[in-house]
Design a protein around this motif. Structure first.
Motif, PDB file in Angstrom:
ATOM      1  N   LYS A 171     -75.090  21.132  -7.492  1.00  0.00           N
ATOM      2  CA  LYS A 171     -76.012  20.963  -6.375  1.00  0.00           C
ATOM      3  C   LYS A 171     -76.104  22.244  -5.558  1.00  0.00           C
ATOM      4  CE  LYS A 171     -74.602  18.170  -3.284  1.00  0.00           C
ATOM      5  NZ  LYS A 171     -74.211  16.925  -2.591  1.00  0.00           N
ATOM      6  N   LYS A 172     -77.326  22.629  -5.212  1.00  0.00           N
ATOM      7  CA  LYS A 172     -77.529  23.827  -4.410  1.00  0.00           C
ATOM      8  C   LYS A 172     -77.574  23.461  -2.923  1.00  0.00           C
ATOM      9  CE  LYS A 172     -79.988  26.624  -7.847  1.00  0.00           C
ATOM     10  NZ  LYS A 172     -81.217  27.424  -8.134  1.00  0.00           N
ATOM     11  N   ASP A 174     -78.917  25.087   1.101  1.00  0.00           N
ATOM     12  CA  ASP A 174     -79.846  26.010   1.743  1.00  0.00           C
ATOM     13  C   ASP A 174     -79.094  27.206   2.304  1.00  0.00           C
ATOM     14  OD1 ASP A 174     -82.631  26.515   3.012  1.00  0.00           O
ATOM     15  OD2 ASP A 174     -81.221  26.745   4.676  1.00  0.00           O
ATOM     16  N   LYS A 178     -83.535  29.530   1.417  1.00  0.00           N
ATOM     17  CA  LYS A 178     -83.740  29.330  -0.009  1.00  0.00           C
ATOM     18  C   LYS A 178     -82.517  28.646  -0.609  1.00  0.00           C
ATOM     19  CE  LYS A 178     -81.984  33.688  -1.889  1.00  0.00           C
ATOM     20  NZ  LYS A 178     -82.284  34.843  -2.773  1.00  0.00           N
ATOM     21  N   ASP A 179     -82.748  27.961  -1.715  1.00  0.00           N
ATOM     22  CA  ASP A 179     -81.661  27.251  -2.380  1.00  0.00           C
ATOM     23  C   ASP A 179     -80.784  28.229  -3.159  1.00  0.00           C
ATOM     24  OD1 ASP A 179     -82.385  24.821  -1.433  1.00  0.00           O
ATOM     25  OD2 ASP A 179     -83.508  24.216  -3.216  1.00  0.00           O
ATOM     26  N   THR A 180     -79.485  28.096  -3.001  1.00  0.00           N
ATOM     27  CA  THR A 180     -78.545  28.898  -3.773  1.00  0.00           C
ATOM     28  C   THR A 180     -77.277  28.084  -3.948  1.00  0.00           C
ATOM     29  OG1 THR A 180     -77.513  31.082  -3.958  1.00  0.00           O
ATOM     30  CG2 THR A 180     -77.434  30.018  -1.807  1.00  0.00           C
TER      31      THR A 180
END
Length: 295
Positions: A171-172, A174, A178-180
């Motif tokens: 699971k990413k 924020d 941006k998602d990382t």
């Protein structure tokens, strides 16, 4: 004569621009930091309390330290700098990370050589070089000061996939819009330094990583008590810039730096002038000599 004068007047701005550009491209001189003498024998290493008292680092010189400068030092010099620092405030927010390999070391430390007694199953550590793993996986740390939690910023999962440590897609979270991947959570607290017990450091403890909300078994277990048993500690060079030491299974592994440019630029001038900063951890009983530029 007039023609020559006209030509010079025409070229003068160009010459000045070239000279200015050359001056900007010159590297800033390294900081002038004194060190206590020692030789190759362990018995010659100076007492850290004496180093702290006899060789204070002016705040103006702390302001000039960079990760590149630290990489020119050997481990004893890095240790002496660390011993003259205090913990400063527990950070909050995102910091860029850089592995710091001391001068004179080969840097090719293999995980299997460092981690004593590691019994993790389904892991093949013999061919893994520590700094290669770190540089591939690690881009920095994100501190959640109020929650006393930290997460590591990971941008490439390919190596973990090859090791069989990632199943599916973790699971990413924020990060700056941006998602990382923010993996390997750790607990934050003040505690005893494993190098210098005279004052506390900020401890980044992965031993109970599985108790932190958001923990993902694969790959987060790798840093915890059933994995590499990672324990980091950091002290502040100046606001926004920290020097760290990483331990694997209680054995020292490597140095690292953490840097937040905005915090550095915001707090540097005041720190240079006063030498004062927030201290969240016990600074010890030995007064730290502060040579601030204001006197």
């Amino acid at each position: 004569m007039r023609a020559r004068t006209a030509v010079f007047a025409h070229l003068a701005p160009v010459v000045l621009a070239v000279l200015a550009l050359s001056a900007c491209n010159k590297e800033a001189p390294p900081p002038n930091i004194p060190f206590a003498p020692w030789d190759k024998s362990y018995a010659s290493k100076p007492d850290l309390a004496l180093v702290d008292h006899a060789y204070p680092i002016p705040t103006a010189e702390l302001a000039r330290i960079t990760p590149e400068y630290l990489a020119t030092l050997d481990q004893e010099q890095i240790d002496q700098i660390y011993a003259r620092l205090t913990a400063g405030p527990i950070p909050d927010g995102a910091f860029d990370g850089k592995i710091l390999l001391p001068r004179g070391g080969s840097g090719k430390f293999r995980l299997s050589e460092i981690v004593g007694g590691f019994t993790g199953t389904a892991l093949h550590l013999k061919g893994l070089v520590l700094e290669d793993v770190g540089e591939t996986l690690w881009r920095g740390k994100v501190f959640y000061r109020n929650e006393r939690v930290l997460r590591n910023r990971i941008e490439d999962l390919s190596l973990l996939r090859k090791m069989g440590l990632v199943q599916g897609d973790p699971k990413k979270m924020d990060f700056n819009g941006k998602d990382t991947w923010l993996l390997f959570p750790a607990k934050l607290y003040c505690g005893q330094s494993l190098l210098d017990a005279r004052r506390e450091s900020i401890i980044i403890d992965y031993f109970f990583t599985d108790e932190i909300p958001g923990y993902q078994e694969n790959p987060d277990f790798l840093a915890g008590r059933r994995g590499l048993r990672v324990r980091d500690e950091i002290r502040m060079i100046r606001p926004g810039f920290y020097l760290g030491r990483a331990y694997l299974d209680k054995g020292f592994a490597l140095n690292f730096t953490l840097y937040n440019k905005a915090m550095d630029e915001q707090g540097r001038d005041a720190f240079v002038k006063t030498g004062q900063s927030q201290e969240d951890c016990w600074p010890g009983t030995q007064p730290r000599r502060i040579l601030a530029s204001a006197g």
